[in-house]
Design an enzyme around this catalytic site. Structure first.
Site, PDB file in Angstrom:
ATOM      1  N   GLU A  18     -10.922  -2.019   4.414  1.00 25.03           N
ATOM      2  CA  GLU A  18     -12.023  -2.906   4.024  1.00 25.03           C
ATOM      3  C   GLU A  18     -12.686  -2.468   2.721  1.00 25.03           C
ATOM      4  O   GLU A  18     -13.432  -3.224   2.110  1.00 25.03           O
ATOM      5  CB  GLU A  18     -13.057  -2.997   5.154  1.00 25.03           C
ATOM      6  CG  GLU A  18     -13.959  -1.799   5.326  1.00 25.03           C
ATOM      7  CD  GLU A  18     -13.306  -0.663   6.085  1.00 25.03           C
ATOM      8  OE1 GLU A  18     -13.944   0.379   6.241  1.00 25.03           O
ATOM      9  OE2 GLU A  18     -12.152  -0.821   6.521  1.00 25.03           O
ATOM     10  N   HIS A  65       0.845  -1.204   0.000  1.00 29.41           N
ATOM     11  CA  HIS A  65       0.000   0.000   0.000  1.00 29.41           C
ATOM     12  C   HIS A  65       0.874   1.244   0.000  1.00 29.41           C
ATOM     13  O   HIS A  65       1.958   1.258   0.584  1.00 29.41           O
ATOM     14  CB  HIS A  65      -1.000   0.013   1.163  1.00 29.41           C
ATOM     15  CG  HIS A  65      -0.400   0.062   2.539  1.00 29.41           C
ATOM     16  ND1 HIS A  65      -0.097   1.244   3.180  1.00 29.41           N
ATOM     17  CD2 HIS A  65      -0.080  -0.923   3.413  1.00 29.41           C
ATOM     18  CE1 HIS A  65       0.388   0.986   4.389  1.00 29.41           C
ATOM     19  NE2 HIS A  65       0.420  -0.313   4.550  1.00 29.41           N
ATOM     20  N   GLU A  75      -5.072   1.721   3.075  1.00 31.33           N
ATOM     21  CA  GLU A  75      -4.984   0.597   4.009  1.00 31.33           C
ATOM     22  C   GLU A  75      -4.949   1.059   5.446  1.00 31.33           C
ATOM     23  O   GLU A  75      -5.519   0.432   6.337  1.00 31.33           O
ATOM     24  CB  GLU A  75      -3.743  -0.249   3.691  1.00 31.33           C
ATOM     25  CG  GLU A  75      -3.675  -1.574   4.438  1.00 31.33           C
ATOM     26  CD  GLU A  75      -3.033  -1.461   5.822  1.00 31.33           C
ATOM     27  OE1 GLU A  75      -3.165  -2.409   6.617  1.00 31.33           O
ATOM     28  OE2 GLU A  75      -2.391  -0.428   6.112  1.00 31.33           O
ATOM     29  N   GLU A  76      -4.244   2.158   5.706  1.00 36.13           N
ATOM     30  CA  GLU A  76      -4.050   2.579   7.087  1.00 36.13           C
ATOM     31  C   GLU A  76      -5.343   3.058   7.752  1.00 36.13           C
ATOM     32  O   GLU A  76      -5.482   2.992   8.963  1.00 36.13           O
ATOM     33  CB  GLU A  76      -3.007   3.703   7.162  1.00 36.13           C
ATOM     34  CG  GLU A  76      -1.616   3.309   6.727  1.00 36.13           C
ATOM     35  CD  GLU A  76      -0.923   2.359   7.689  1.00 36.13           C
ATOM     36  OE1 GLU A  76      -1.554   1.915   8.666  1.00 36.13           O
ATOM     37  OE2 GLU A  76       0.257   2.051   7.456  1.00 36.13           O
ATOM     38  N   ASP A  86       6.669   1.421   6.451  1.00 38.72           N
ATOM     39  CA  ASP A  86       5.260   1.014   6.341  1.00 38.72           C
ATOM     40  C   ASP A  86       4.500   1.966   5.440  1.00 38.72           C
ATOM     41  O   ASP A  86       4.062   3.021   5.902  1.00 38.72           O
ATOM     42  CB  ASP A  86       4.649   0.971   7.742  1.00 38.72           C
ATOM     43  CG  ASP A  86       3.218   0.482   7.765  1.00 38.72           C
ATOM     44  OD1 ASP A  86       2.800  -0.184   6.800  1.00 38.72           O
ATOM     45  OD2 ASP A  86       2.523   0.765   8.757  1.00 38.72           O
ATOM     46  N   HIS A 130       4.164   3.773  12.481  1.00 40.11           N
ATOM     47  CA  HIS A 130       3.038   4.447  13.155  1.00 40.11           C
ATOM     48  C   HIS A 130       3.516   5.356  14.283  1.00 40.11           C
ATOM     49  O   HIS A 130       2.711   5.767  15.120  1.00 40.11           O
ATOM     50  CB  HIS A 130       2.030   3.436  13.726  1.00 40.11           C
ATOM     51  CG  HIS A 130       1.312   2.635  12.699  1.00 40.11           C
ATOM     52  ND1 HIS A 130       0.033   2.143  12.887  1.00 40.11           N
ATOM     53  CD2 HIS A 130       1.673   2.225  11.455  1.00 40.11           C
ATOM     54  CE1 HIS A 130      -0.349   1.461  11.806  1.00 40.11           C
ATOM     55  NE2 HIS A 130       0.650   1.507  10.924  1.00 40.11           N
ATOM     56  N   ASP A 151      -0.330   4.423   0.909  1.00 41.65           N
ATOM     57  CA  ASP A 151      -0.729   5.439   1.889  1.00 41.65           C
ATOM     58  C   ASP A 151       0.036   5.223   3.194  1.00 41.65           C
ATOM     59  O   ASP A 151       0.605   4.148   3.433  1.00 41.65           O
ATOM     60  CB  ASP A 151      -2.233   5.386   2.144  1.00 41.65           C
ATOM     61  CG  ASP A 151      -2.670   4.082   2.796  1.00 41.65           C
ATOM     62  OD1 ASP A 151      -2.356   3.010   2.240  1.00 41.65           O
ATOM     63  OD2 ASP A 151      -3.311   4.116   3.866  1.00 41.65           O
TER      64      ASP A 151
END
Length: 446
Positions: A158, A89, A153-154, A122, A419, A91
């Site tokens: 879904e 991903h 994704e972060e 990440d 994060h 983002d």
């Protein structure tokens, strides 16, 4: 290509890989509400460009309803060869408090062999791992290749789940590589075999029509902030274990040799402050429920006034063991908070998000090939580990394609500060993961 030729191509491509990662990580592609769309779309455009440069003949952006576009690429399989789907991903998490960063979060900075910046690990390292591994083949791929790189994704992964469920043939493959994990420590190769699921929500508490003077009304008027704090503190017992009915502790069956001392050092736990919860570290981090308050909307200390607060809000995240149902857990936690709300306070919930966990099945041809590739790249065989994080798409892919082998690995490590402030990626770890992936593709397609 021989393994030696692949390794030489990967080594020769590393300066370009680092340059590409630097370009991509410089884009503040935060896909959370309240952040601008333009940088997210710019990251999608650069990801598309990089996949084209890797030699894939068909590359395009695909709209995802309610989200940012996914970047999709494919190359047909040679006769008799399997097809591999590669996922990552583009983002990233918000930067958070800029004062806590030692370097600007969106100005990637190389220091002592590590690249610092938000998203360097990440998961823009996952994007670059795929690009650089594919680039090593010069467009002559030993397997069929499909790539899907999502853009939210972060925050709300879904949404890609729904898209994939509606378009399964687009991502159907014999093996699926998810480059959004990592090793416990630098140089300690691992394959992630379990993922916790997640649920998140915002809770709002209201007690008054508007703020009132704390001198004239304090002591009788119900304070919304105090009510919210009491509710949140009720989620855990005195040891720090979750005390919500229906969310039991679990036992992790995988491999974990991390000591509490190592964990304290990695997590930066202050001297004299104890760890929370009971059971082994692996039980707590990979197989049990965990609840974290990740944000509060309340008056700041600098902006505080002498008033009883009429409303208070919190963002709450629930991590769910692989066998748990995220929607049930969400109902359990929100129902518990409603039940323990004091003084008849009004409680509402919104911005609900869920994502399922994952438990890998037995190993097959792809697992054997990636294990051999990783052992060659790292100089030691990988071990099975669990990861506390969530990757919503993985469970959906496992349900749609039960015969496909799903392989989770990546260039992150336990001290990468994903994060968190000062996120970083060790460049040598990236090289080994790129080599692993290229060697795996060659072996699996042989």
């Amino acid at each position: 290509m021989t393994p030696e030729e692949i390794e030489s191509a990967v080594e020769a491509g590393m300066p370009r890989a680092v340059e590409d990662l630097t370009r991509l990580a410089a884009i503040p592609s935060v896909a959370f509400p309240g952040h601008p769309d333009e940088p997210v779309l710019a990251a999608a455009a650069l990801t598309e460009e990089l996949l084209r440069e890797a030699g894939l003949p068909h590359v395009r952006q695909i709209p995802v309803e309610g989200s940012f576009p996914a970047v999709y690429a494919e190359a047909p399989a040679p006769p008799g060869a399997p097809t591999v789907l590669l996922y990552a991903h583009y983002d990233v998490q918000p930067a958070g408090d800029l004062a806590l960063w030692r370097t600007p979060p969106f100005e990637p900075t190389l220091i002592d062999g590590a690249l610092y910046g938000r998203g360097t690990a990440d998961d823009k390292s996952g994007v670059i791992a795929h690009v650089a591994a594919l680039r090593a083949f010069g467009g002559d791929f030993p397997v069929g290749v499909k790539v899907i790189v999502e853009g939210q994704e972060e925050y709300a992964g879904e949404r890609l789940e729904d898209f994939v469920e509606a378009n399964p043939e687009l991502v159907r493959a014999d093996a699926i590589v998810v480059a959004d994990c990592g090793n416990p420590r630098v140089g300690d190769p691992a394959l992630t075999t379990t993922l916790r699921g997640m649920a998140a929500f915002t809770v709002e508490v209201r007690t008054l029509r508007e703020a009132v003077h704390s001198g004239a009304f304090g002591g009788a008027a119900p304070d919304a902030l105090t009510a919210l704090m009491r509710m949140l503190s009720a989620l855990h017992d005195e040891r720090g274990d979750v005390r919500v009915p229906g969310l039991p502790q679990g036992t992790f069956e995988g491999d974990s040799d991390e000591t509490e001392e190592e964990f304290r050092a990695t997590a930066g736990v202050l001297d004299g402050v104890s760890l929370v919860g009971s059971g082994s570290l692996a039980d707590r981090l990979c197989a049990s429920y965990a609840i974290t308050v990740t944000g509060l909307d309340v008056p700041t200390v600098s902006g505080a006034v002498n008033a009883v607060q009429p409303t208070a809000r919190a963002r709450v995240t629930v991590r769910i063991p692989p066998g748990g149902d995220p929607k049930t857990a969400l109902d359990d936690v929100t129902g518990f908070l409603q039940k323990v709300a004091p003084w008849g306070a009004e409680v509402t919930f919104d911005d609900l998000v869920t994502g399922s966990g994952f438990l890998a099945g037995g190993g097959g041809r792809a697992r054997a090939a990636v294990s051999t590739a990783m052992e060659r790249a790292f100089g030691r065989p990988p071990r099975d580990v669990g990861q506390g994080g969530s990757i919503p798409l993985v469970a959906k892919l496992a349900a749609l394609f039960p015969e496909a082998e799903i392989l989770l690995y990546g260039a992150e490590d336990g001290e990468a500060s994903i994060h968190a402030p000062n996120e970083r990626l060790v460049v040598e770890e990236l090289r080994k993961v790129i080599a692993t992936e290229a060697l795996f593709l060659a072996s699996y397609g042989a």
